[in-house]
Write a protein that holds these residues in place. Structure first.
Motif, PDB file in Angstrom:
ATOM      1  N   PHE A 229       2.077   3.687   7.033  1.00  0.00           N
ATOM      2  CA  PHE A 229       2.915   2.495   7.164  1.00  0.00           C
ATOM      3  C   PHE A 229       3.633   2.504   8.512  1.00  0.00           C
ATOM      4  O   PHE A 229       3.638   1.501   9.225  1.00  0.00           O
ATOM      5  N   LEU A 230       4.237   3.630   8.861  1.00  0.00           N
ATOM      6  CA  LEU A 230       4.990   3.717  10.110  1.00  0.00           C
ATOM      7  C   LEU A 230       4.109   3.505  11.336  1.00  0.00           C
ATOM      8  O   LEU A 230       4.523   2.880  12.311  1.00  0.00           O
ATOM      9  N   SER A 231       2.875   3.997  11.288  1.00  0.00           N
ATOM     10  CA  SER A 231       1.994   3.861  12.453  1.00  0.00           C
ATOM     11  C   SER A 231       1.360   2.478  12.556  1.00  0.00           C
ATOM     12  O   SER A 231       1.058   2.025  13.651  1.00  0.00           O
ATOM     13  N   GLU A 232       1.186   1.796  11.441  1.00  0.00           N
ATOM     14  CA  GLU A 232       0.506   0.494  11.441  1.00  0.00           C
ATOM     15  C   GLU A 232       1.452  -0.708  11.540  1.00  0.00           C
ATOM     16  O   GLU A 232       1.020  -1.799  11.902  1.00  0.00           O
TER      17      GLU A 232
ATOM     18  N   GLY B 113       1.999   4.823  -3.235  1.00  0.00           N
ATOM     19  CA  GLY B 113       2.280   6.252  -3.121  1.00  0.00           C
ATOM     20  C   GLY B 113       3.729   6.584  -3.414  1.00  0.00           C
ATOM     21  O   GLY B 113       4.033   7.602  -4.047  1.00  0.00           O
ATOM     22  N   ILE B 114       4.632   5.736  -2.968  1.00  0.00           N
ATOM     23  CA  ILE B 114       6.057   5.966  -3.194  1.00  0.00           C
ATOM     24  C   ILE B 114       6.355   5.985  -4.692  1.00  0.00           C
ATOM     25  O   ILE B 114       7.077   6.855  -5.187  1.00  0.00           O
ATOM     26  N   ARG B 115       5.767   5.043  -5.427  1.00  0.00           N
ATOM     27  CA  ARG B 115       6.013   4.956  -6.878  1.00  0.00           C
ATOM     28  C   ARG B 115       5.520   6.187  -7.626  1.00  0.00           C
ATOM     29  O   ARG B 115       6.134   6.597  -8.603  1.00  0.00           O
ATOM     30  N   THR B 116       4.416   6.764  -7.200  1.00  0.00           N
ATOM     31  CA  THR B 116       3.782   7.829  -7.974  1.00  0.00           C
ATOM     32  C   THR B 116       4.023   9.231  -7.440  1.00  0.00           C
ATOM     33  O   THR B 116       3.841  10.192  -8.183  1.00  0.00           O
ATOM     34  N   GLN B 117       4.432   9.354  -6.182  1.00  0.00           N
ATOM     35  CA  GLN B 117       4.476  10.681  -5.566  1.00  0.00           C
ATOM     36  C   GLN B 117       5.839  11.079  -5.004  1.00  0.00           C
ATOM     37  O   GLN B 117       5.943  12.124  -4.376  1.00  0.00           O
ATOM     38  N   GLU B 118       6.856  10.257  -5.231  1.00  0.00           N
ATOM     39  CA  GLU B 118       8.150  10.547  -4.599  1.00  0.00           C
ATOM     40  C   GLU B 118       9.296  10.464  -5.606  1.00  0.00           C
ATOM     41  O   GLU B 118      10.014   9.470  -5.663  1.00  0.00           O
TER      42      GLU B 118
ATOM     43  N   GLU C   5       0.842  -1.205   0.000  1.00  0.00           N
ATOM     44  CA  GLU C   5       0.000   0.000   0.000  1.00  0.00           C
ATOM     45  C   GLU C   5       0.879   1.259   0.000  1.00  0.00           C
ATOM     46  O   GLU C   5       0.616   2.210  -0.747  1.00  0.00           O
ATOM     47  N   ALA C   6       1.905   1.266   0.829  1.00  0.00           N
ATOM     48  CA  ALA C   6       2.811   2.419   0.877  1.00  0.00           C
ATOM     49  C   ALA C   6       3.548   2.585  -0.451  1.00  0.00           C
ATOM     50  O   ALA C   6       3.731   3.709  -0.933  1.00  0.00           O
TER      51      ALA C   6
ATOM     52  N   HIS D 120       1.149   8.297   3.004  1.00  0.00           N
ATOM     53  CA  HIS D 120       1.220   6.841   2.823  1.00  0.00           C
ATOM     54  C   HIS D 120       2.354   6.238   3.653  1.00  0.00           C
ATOM     55  O   HIS D 120       2.233   5.117   4.140  1.00  0.00           O
ATOM     56  N   VAL D 121       3.421   6.984   3.861  1.00  0.00           N
ATOM     57  CA  VAL D 121       4.530   6.511   4.702  1.00  0.00           C
ATOM     58  C   VAL D 121       4.151   6.632   6.173  1.00  0.00           C
ATOM     59  O   VAL D 121       4.426   5.714   6.965  1.00  0.00           O
TER      60      VAL D 121
END
Length: 108
Positions: free
Chosen positions: A77-80, A30-35, A26-27, A73-74
């Motif tokens: 990930f960090l909280s879950e 977002g990493i692929r498209t927004q970073e 899931e993270a 999105h990160v």
């Protein structure tokens, strides 16, 4: 110079490993498209250690890493992730030399 890290995660069990992989995927959307500053972000399994995952992350620079850490999105990930983990270890990396990193493209 690139800025990187390696993170070794140990999950509680096989079910936790699958849930962790889903959360990581899931993270990654977002990493692929927004970073654009996140150059490499890979979740690896470890042969003969089914509950271990190793992330290799490479960023254009420290600022790109810090921007990555601020993304929703990160943050999710960090909280879950904690509910799935028995432990984790982070090793930060400063590039000395190599092949394939942005500063090295001209040398190839």
């Amino acid at each position: 110079m690139g800025f990187g890290l390696v993170v070794r995660f140990t999950t509680h069990d096989a079910a936790s490993a699958r849930a962790f992989d889903g959360l990581a995927e899931e993270a990654l959307k977002g990493i692929r498209t927004q970073e654009p500053g996140t150059l490499v972000y890979v979740n690896h399994s470890v042969p003969d250690e089914p509950n271990v995952r190793v992330f290799y992350e490479l960023y254009a620079d420290r600022a790109a890493f810090e921007e990555h850490e601020r993304q929703p999105h990160v943050q999710r990930f960090l909280s879950e992730r904690a509910q799935h983990l028995a432990s984790f270890e982070v090793t930060f990396l400063d590039e000395i030399s190599g092949k394939g990193t942005p500063d090295r493209q001209a040398e190839q």
